[in-house]
Motif scaffolding. Structure first.
Motif, PDB file in Angstrom:
ATOM      1  N   ARG A 124       0.833  -1.207   0.000  1.00  8.07           N
ATOM      2  CA  ARG A 124       0.000   0.000   0.000  1.00  8.07           C
ATOM      3  C   ARG A 124       0.866   1.255   0.000  1.00  8.07           C
ATOM      4  O   ARG A 124       0.538   2.245  -0.669  1.00  8.07           O
ATOM      5  CB  ARG A 124      -0.914   0.002   1.226  1.00  8.07           C
ATOM      6  N   ALA A 160       1.312   5.300  -2.893  1.00 14.27           N
ATOM      7  CA  ALA A 160       0.994   6.644  -2.405  1.00 14.27           C
ATOM      8  C   ALA A 160       0.955   7.675  -3.527  1.00 14.27           C
ATOM      9  O   ALA A 160       0.171   8.632  -3.479  1.00 14.27           O
ATOM     10  CB  ALA A 160       2.003   7.057  -1.334  1.00 14.27           C
ATOM     11  N   ARG A 168      -5.480   8.092  -0.941  1.00 13.89           N
ATOM     12  CA  ARG A 168      -5.483   7.144   0.177  1.00 13.89           C
ATOM     13  C   ARG A 168      -6.841   6.462   0.341  1.00 13.89           C
ATOM     14  O   ARG A 168      -6.911   5.270   0.676  1.00 13.89           O
ATOM     15  CB  ARG A 168      -5.105   7.879   1.464  1.00 13.89           C
ATOM     16  N   LEU A 227      -7.040   3.190  -1.710  1.00 17.63           N
ATOM     17  CA  LEU A 227      -6.005   2.167  -1.619  1.00 17.63           C
ATOM     18  C   LEU A 227      -6.635   0.788  -1.384  1.00 17.63           C
ATOM     19  O   LEU A 227      -7.683   0.679  -0.744  1.00 17.63           O
ATOM     20  CB  LEU A 227      -5.047   2.488  -0.465  1.00 17.63           C
TER      21      LEU A 227
END
Length: 555
Positions: A403, A407, A412, A415
């Motif tokens: 994860r 980025a 986020r 994800l």
């Protein structure tokens, strides 16, 4: 008469002496034609138009299929008869013919006592077949086809490959319920006078039993079967085909050793039909060559197709990217796939590419999930470094590392939330990592699969029996153990997935439970499949835990 013309006129022509075999017994063309005529009468007597067909026996299937077509009906071919498939069919067809329980609320069609008479050839422009897409990127979709799309493809198939083995028998490890199996396993032999074997080759050791006496063999296989070959050579196979997914490079040496040749790989889809082929024999080119009548071009690196096997004459974009090479093209992966997660547009292709760039990953599939909420999930095969991180610090540590590498790719909020780490990607019998097969890995009742080792007799699966498995609840509160019935369920589950058999459970033999399995243990499940029997054995460093044989009806 071309193969296409022969298929259109099949029920009006004089039958061949032998149309095929059921294991070791020949089936005469006259008997098969009579079966088809009885099916024609049964379908003609029903007022409905659309009928689901699901048979394990290819000759019985072919008789029902041509009987339905000759009666002017539309045949629907589900890839399986799981509860979800039955539910999807229930409101879309008017009846069911074949093996197993009928679809709820629909009449079962049985062949009539008195045969009908086929007065004229089939109409090639009639839209009389519905197949289902594989479901690799979503739920399977119903796809109607005209008979000419199928029949003309058989003519092209014979033009491209027929000269090598004109008198060989056709055996298959793939189902005729899918387009590839329908074309190569059923329609091609019927159109060219080759004998076809009604039973499936579940494991390649079945070849000797299923091959007609003195015959050479054309084997219609899938990457899943060709990636698990026996140790012994198979000298009677004179032509070998593979389709459904790319054949892994690692499988090629075993193909050359066992069969003496590389398979002819067919590139295509349910939507496009056969598009191109290649045969990666030593020294041969690895690029794809178009099948007769198929045209291709590139537009912004995307592969576009024009083919008589399509319903429309216009150019159609495929789902793949490609690059031109002398004499053909090379595939360069799937075109971009966009989904919405948390109201954000996400490119699955871009996220997959970023994950693949990680040194912790050897292979993976990314899929959107809708339950319990919209989210991305990852089914991945870790690299050696990835497994080291997993084993030393846990699954969560490996997931967080992956994860973190996303980025700069996605926000986020989108994800991936769920991860499954496996020694190899899960595939169905056609070697496709379908959405349904991938989603099955997130069933909380499945044990974690840590390693797969292929043996001469079958496979050894290393399972991690975690304490979080719901099967431990209530059995027993202070001293949890894995119930024997759960061990039997796991043996059947993995046996069906690994060996692809479809028969109904019929009993047990030599069942023994010697040592309990408790939370936190790592156990090996050894499986072997032969002659309708699944032999299983659970064992660990502590010794043997359980063993026995599960019996299944013929598939």
């Amino acid at each position: 008469m071309t193969p296409a013309q022969r298929l259109a006129s099949l029920l009006t022509l004089a039958p061949p002496p032998v149309v095929g075999w059921r294991r070791g017994e020949p089936v005469s063309g006259a008997d098969w034609l009579a079966d088809a005529a009885r099916w024609q009468a049964a379908f003609a007597a029903h007022p409905g138009q659309r009928f689901a067909l699901f048979f394990l026996d290819s000759l019985a299937f072919a008789a029902a299929l041509f009987g339905a077509w000759q009666a002017g009906k539309q045949a629907w071919l589900p890839g399986d008869m799981t509860p979800a498939s039955r539910q999807a069919l229930r409101t879309r067809v008017d009846g069911f013919a074949g093996d197993g329980a009928a679809v709820d609320g629909l009449p079962r069609i049985e062949p009539a006592a008195q045969p009908a008479r086929a007065e004229c050839p089939l109409d090639p422009d009639a839209q009389q077949l519905v197949v289902f897409t594989s479901g690799s990127t979503g739920a399977p979709q119903a796809l109607p086809k005209r008979l000419r799309q199928l029949f003309d493809e058989i003519t092209a198939q014979e033009q491209a490959f027929g000269a090598v083995a004109p008198d060989a028998a056709v055996l298959a490890s793939v189902s005729h319920q899918h387009v590839y199996g329908l074309l190569f396993r059923v329609l091609w032999p019927l159109a060219t006078g080759r004998a076809l074997q009604a039973q499936s080759v579940v494991v390649l050791e079945d070849l000797a039993e299923l091959t007609p006496p003195g015959a050479n063999v054309i084997l219609i296989a899938s990457p899943a079967h060709l990636s698990r070959l026996p140790l012994q050579p198979q000298p009677g196979v004179v032509q070998l085909f593979s389709s459904g997914a790319p054949l892994p490079d690692a499988a090629m040496p075993d193909c050359l050793r066992v069969f003496g040749r590389a398979p002819i790989e067919i590139y295509g889809s349910s939507e496009t039909g056969g598009v191109a082929w290649r045969q990666r024999n030593p020294g041969a080119p690895a690029y794809w060559q178009a099948l007769p009548g198929v045209e291709w071009r590139l537009q912004d690196d995307a592969l576009w197709l024009r083919s008589p096997h399509l319903d429309e004459a216009d150019w159609m974009p495929s789902a793949d990217r490609a690059a031109a090479v002398d004499g053909g093209f090379e595939l360069r992966g799937r075109a971009d796939r966009i989904v919405k997660i948390a109201e954000k547009r996400v490119s699955l292709t871009a996220v997959e590419a970023a994950l693949r760039a990680s040194p912790l990953i050897a292979d993976l599939r990314l899929l959107p999930m809708s339950e319990p909420r919209e989210q991305l999930a990852v089914v991945a095969v870790p690299s050696e470094a990835g497994w080291q991180l997993h084993d030393e610090h846990g699954k969560r540590a490996l997931a967080e590392a992956l994860r973190g590498g996303l980025a700069d790719v996605v926000e986020r909020v989108v994800l991936p939330r769920r991860f499954r780490f496996l020694p190899e990607l899960p595939v169905n019998a056609m070697a496709k990592a379908t959405q349904a097969r991938l989603l099955a890995e997130f069933d909380p009742r499945r044990p974690a699969l840590r390693a797969v080792h292929r043996t001469e007799d079958g496979e050894d699966l290393t399972l991690i029996v975690t304490a979080s498995l719901p099967q431990f609840e209530g059995h027993f509160p202070d001293h949890p153990i894995l119930a024997g019935v759960v061990q039997l369920e796991w043996a059947q589950l993995f046996g069906r997935e690994r060996f692809g058999f479809t028969g109904e459970f019929a009993g047990m033999e030599a069942l023994k439970f010697q040592r309990v399995i408790v939370p936190g243990q790592r156990v090996t499940l050894s499986l072997a499949w032969a002659s309708g029997k699944l032999t299983f054995r659970y064992h660990s460093e502590l010794g043997q835990h359980a063993s026995g044989r599960l019996l299944f009806t013929a598939s």
